[in-house]
Structure formats: C-alpha cells, structure tokens
Write a protein that holds these residues in place. Structure first.
Motif, PDB file in Angstrom:
ATOM      1  N   TYR A  35       0.824  -1.206   0.000  1.00 24.66           N
ATOM      2  CA  TYR A  35       0.000   0.000   0.000  1.00 24.66           C
ATOM      3  C   TYR A  35       0.861   1.260   0.000  1.00 24.66           C
ATOM      4  CZ  TYR A  35      -4.482  -2.349   0.472  1.00 24.66           C
ATOM      5  OH  TYR A  35      -5.608  -3.102   0.225  1.00 24.66           O
ATOM      6  N   ILE A  39       0.620   4.184  -2.911  1.00 23.52           N
ATOM      7  CA  ILE A  39       0.461   5.620  -2.672  1.00 23.52           C
ATOM      8  C   ILE A  39       1.621   6.390  -3.286  1.00 23.52           C
ATOM      9  CG2 ILE A  39       0.422   7.393  -0.881  1.00 23.52           C
ATOM     10  CD1 ILE A  39      -1.105   5.387   0.877  1.00 23.52           C
ATOM     11  N   GLN A  43      -0.201   8.562  -5.996  1.00 26.71           N
ATOM     12  CA  GLN A  43      -0.846   9.701  -5.332  1.00 26.71           C
ATOM     13  C   GLN A  43      -0.677  11.005  -6.111  1.00 26.71           C
ATOM     14  OE1 GLN A  43       0.601  10.874  -1.396  1.00 26.71           O
ATOM     15  NE2 GLN A  43      -1.493  11.358  -0.786  1.00 26.71           N
ATOM     16  N   PHE A  68      -8.372   6.986  -3.078  1.00 22.99           N
ATOM     17  CA  PHE A  68      -7.590   5.910  -2.486  1.00 22.99           C
ATOM     18  C   PHE A  68      -8.392   5.097  -1.472  1.00 22.99           C
ATOM     19  CE2 PHE A  68      -4.121   8.276  -4.385  1.00 22.99           C
ATOM     20  CZ  PHE A  68      -3.345   7.239  -4.887  1.00 22.99           C
TER      21      PHE A  68
END
Length: 240
Positions: A35, A39, A43, A68
C-alpha cells in the motif's frame, strides 16, 4: 530485427503483467509495504489528474483521499480485467466528476473569501516539474501566464472532450489507455481529441492574437503585407 523487437516488447509486457499481478496479490493480502508503494506510485499523478478536473486544490486533495479509500476498499474486487493504473484512473475520473457535480450544485453559489489569484498560485505545486528553474524571472512569468491561460481555456472546453484532452495532452496517456479508462472505442478517443483540441484552440485564439500583437480582425497575412500598420489599422508614424 523486427521480430526480435516484437519478442522483446512481448517479454517486457509479460514481465510487467507478472510484476503487477504480484503487487495486486500483496495488496489483497493487506501488505502495508504494497500500500505504501501504491500511494508513492499513484498519489501525485492522481492528484494532478483530479486537480485538472475540479480546478480547486482543496477539493482535489479531498477527492484524491476519496479515490484511495475506494481503491483500498475495492481491491478485493479488482480481478485484473484492466491494468491497475487504468482501474485507479477510472475511479479518479468518477470521483472527480462527482465532485464537480456537487460543486455546481452547492459551492458555486458560495462567495469565495480567497483572492482570485489563489487558485492559479496553488496550481504551481502541481506543475512544478514543468517549470525550468534556470529561466529568467521574465521567462518564468511568461510561462506562468501561458499556463494559466491554457488552464482557464481548458475549463471551458465541454465534456467529454475536456477529459480526453487532459488524459492525452496533459497526462500523456496512450490512445489505447484512454479508450480503456473511458471505456470507449479507439475511434471515439481520436474523434473527441480532435474536437477538444479545436475547441481549445478557439478559446485560446484571442490570447494568441494578443501575444502576436495582432488586432481583433488582423491576420498574419495583413501584418506581412502592411508591416507599418498597427493592430488598429493606423499606419505608424516615424519622426525623422
């Protein structure tokens, strides 16, 4: 040689799919490292895409968080029918469209307490990579003015052409990726892109004329035929 290139591309594609499948498996297993990678990888691109859709840095940040959350909660339902990037971008566009609809229903009627320049200034963080820090202050200001003009014109390009323009010309996605994200045919992507670019060109026409020093009705041909004429049609007087 051509066969070798084809085989090399195929091997790379297979390798990329295998790597992505492994990452997806880790994500589904709840791996914190996976994870963190997700990100770090997506992101900023997702924020940039959403910002261009909603035109507000605070809304873009909130929407990116929503994206997200949807990705994390929906990971177990991701079965690899598309690439991970395509799936995430599809969610991002959906959430951005929802935010824009909400904005037009509610926020558009509110009076902003921020300066008019705030939106353009906040957008600089997203576009920092596009700015050459070695430029002179004049060049930087000129680049910023052009960028803000393009962004302003882009806001007035109607959907669905605007989204296609953003994905192709700003996000630099391939035609095939855009077709997959928007779930439309390749021909429709090209058609929307052509119409979107034409709409953007028309929106930018007054600014381009002004930048070239042309009058409202003057053309480049007029300027070349009558170099002594100003944009208003009066001949420049030269004092000996």
């Amino acid at each position: 040689m051509a066969g070798a290139t084809t085989l090399g591309d195929l091997a790379s594609a297979i390798g990329a799919r295998s790597q992505e499948a492994a990452i997806v498996a880790e994500l589904k297993a709840g791996s914190e490292a996976a994870y963190a990678w997700l990100i770090g990888e997506f992101q900023q691109p997702v924020y940039g895409l959403v910002y261009r859709m909603v035109n507000d840095p605070a809304d873009a940040a909130d929407t990116t968080q929503d994206v997200f959350l949807k990705v994390f909660r929906g990971m177990k339902q991701f079965h690899g029918a598309s690439s991970l990037k395509t799936w995430i971008y599809r969610i991002a566009l959906h959430e951005a469209a929802n935010r824009r609809r909400w904005w037009f229903r509610h926020k558009a009627y509110e009076t902003s307490i921020e300066p008019a320049e705030a939106e353009g200034a906040a957008g600089e963080a997203v576009q920092m990579a596009l700015t050459d820090q070695s430029d002179s202050p004049f060049d930087s200001a000129a680049q910023r003015e052009v960028r803000l003009k393009v962004e302003e014109a882009l806001r007035h390009v109607p959907e669905p052409y605007r989204t296609t323009l953003i994905l192709r010309d700003l996000e630099e996605m391939r035609y095939e990726e855009i077709a997959e994200v928007l779930e439309i045919s390749l021909g429709t992507v090209k058609s929307r892109l052509t119409r979107g670019r034409e709409a953007l060109k028309q929106r930018l026409a007054p600014f381009m004329r002004e930048a070239r020093g042309l009058g409202p009705e003057e053309t480049e041909e007029d300027r070349n035929m009558h170099p002594g004429m100003s944009g208003g049609g009066r001949r420049a007087e030269v004092t000996p």
